[in-house]
Design a protein around this motif. Structure first.
Motif, short mmCIF file in Angstrom:
data_model
loop_
_atom_site.label_atom_id
_atom_site.label_comp_id
_atom_site.label_asym_id
_atom_site.label_seq_id
_atom_site.Cartn_x
_atom_site.Cartn_y
_atom_site.Cartn_z
N VAL A 1 -6.50 55.95 11.91
CA VAL A 1 -7.88 55.65 12.27
C VAL A 1 -7.95 55.01 13.66
O VAL A 1 -8.90 55.24 14.41
N LEU B 1 -2.18 53.25 9.51
CA LEU B 1 -3.57 53.18 9.98
C LEU B 1 -3.63 53.35 11.50
O LEU B 1 -4.65 53.70 12.07
N THR C 1 -8.11 57.33 6.22
CA THR C 1 -7.90 56.18 7.12
C THR C 1 -6.61 56.31 7.95
O THR C 1 -6.40 55.51 8.86
N LEU D 1 -7.89 47.99 6.06
CA LEU D 1 -8.27 49.19 5.31
C LEU D 1 -7.13 49.56 4.38
O LEU D 1 -5.97 49.29 4.68
N ARG E 1 -16.66 51.88 4.35
CA ARG E 1 -17.13 53.24 4.02
C ARG E 1 -18.60 53.19 3.61
O ARG E 1 -19.43 53.91 4.13
#
Ligand code: NAP
Length: 310
Positions: free
Chosen positions: A205, A228, A202, A196, A165
């Protein structure tokens, strides 16, 4: 004064944790009452795990902190009864375990080990694998575990890209951040490792659009959290050949149901959430150090940022 510490982890972990927590309390010199049943209003610290018995923090009016035994906090962060500071687990055993698991699975795919281990027709194919420096690896998440996993991969010569990030500066790693950084990180990657945390930002993602950016036949390795990845998109990418193999340690539902398409898919390796575990001996040091800090009025280590969700 005696410090009251409630162990609210899973019952079966108590015999493993108790001796290490007591030894560490002795070593640091904290006079403590450590138990699994203490009147809530007398508890000073809660050693916690989401699969333990405690769900309502309201009666723990005096507790100075909730010390999570897990690295991931997605199962506790939304608990509205939790008003105390929350820390998450960062420990050397967890870091080392993840590093070994990720390096092992990256090397399996990089070296094409399956072709030799699973070779029913005894084919003598002596084409050598490429060198690591020819195999771009991308790690999504450059936190404690992502950076720990990047180190040996960089050492082996893989061109490693990391995405986080906030902008990072990790030795030997091409560090990218933000939405554009994500696309750049995935473009042409041959192996992607997801490390992550699971947050609103997220979830999914790795969807169809992002999977399409990878090199054809890329490998996806997920020891992060199941959601994720957009599962339908991954299955479609496996079937089309855009993704050559997925090694998955974490899932939306765990244990992964027997009838889930991942179970029988020839291009999927399922491991049962074993990539890395909190090790009681090293975790006890982190937990007791935070209690020492709490008692000394020093800032706690590894505080969870409620705003960011991790
Ligand atoms: P961490 O230190 O908090 O690192 C998280 C990384 O993800 C950081 O680099 C963070 O960026 C990045 N990140 C978070 N939200 C993002 C976003 N929206 N966009 C881009 N990057 C984002 O966590 P960790 O200790 O490395 O653990 C990572 C995860 O591994 C845990 O949350 C857990 O789910 C999983 N885990 C799995 C196992 C297993 O056995 N399978 C074991 C332990 C942990 P910043 O650096 O900018 O904050």
């Amino acid at each position: 004064m005696t410090v009251n510490i409630l162990f609210a982890g899973h019952d079966k972990r108590w015999p493993e944790y108790e001796p290490h927590l007591r030894a560490e309390l002795d070593r640091v010199g904290i006079d403590a009452h450590l138990a699994r049943d203490i009147a809530p209003e007398e508890v000073d610290y809660i050693v916690y795990a989401p699969n333990g018995p405690l769900k309502d923090f309201t009666p723990y009016s005096r507790a100075k902190a909730v010390l999570n035994l897990w690295a991931g906090v997605e199962q506790i962060i939304g608990n509205e009864t939790l008003t105390q500071p929350l820390t998450r687990m960062v420990d050397d055993g967890l870091r080392r375990g993840m590093r070994e698991w990720v390096t092992g699975h990256v090397l399996r795919h990089h070296l094409g080990m399956d072709a030799h281990i699973v070779n029913p027709h005894r084919i003598w194919d002596n084409s050598p694998p490429p060198l690591a420096r020819q195999r771009p690896v991308t790690i999504l998440g450059l936190g404690e575990l992502g950076q720990a996993c990047a180190e040996p991969l960089v050492e082996l010569g893989f061109p490693v890209t990391g995405w986080s990030r906030s902008q990072k500066d990790a030795p030997g790693v091409r560090c990218l951040a933000g939405e554009d950084g994500l696309r750049e990180a995935l473009r042409g990657a041959e192996i992607v490792v997801l490390l992550l945390p699971l947050t609103e930002a997220t979830e999914n993602v790795l969807d169809a659009e992002k999977l399409a950016l990878l090199a054809p036949g890329a490998v996806v390795i997920n020891p992060g959290r199941g959601p994720l990845i957009d599962d339908d998109a991954l299955l479609a990418a496996l079937d089309s050949g855009q993704v050559g193999h997925a090694t998955l340690d974490v899932f939306r539902i765990e244990p992964l149901p027997g009838e889930h398409p991942y179970r029988a898919h020839p291009k999927v390796t399922v491991t049962p959430h074993i990539a890395s575990d909190t090790r009681p001996s090293t975790a006890a040091e982190v937990i007791i150090e935070n209690i020492r800090r709490g008692e000394a009025g020093e800032p706690l280590l590894h505080l969870v940022d409620r705003q960011n969700g991790y």
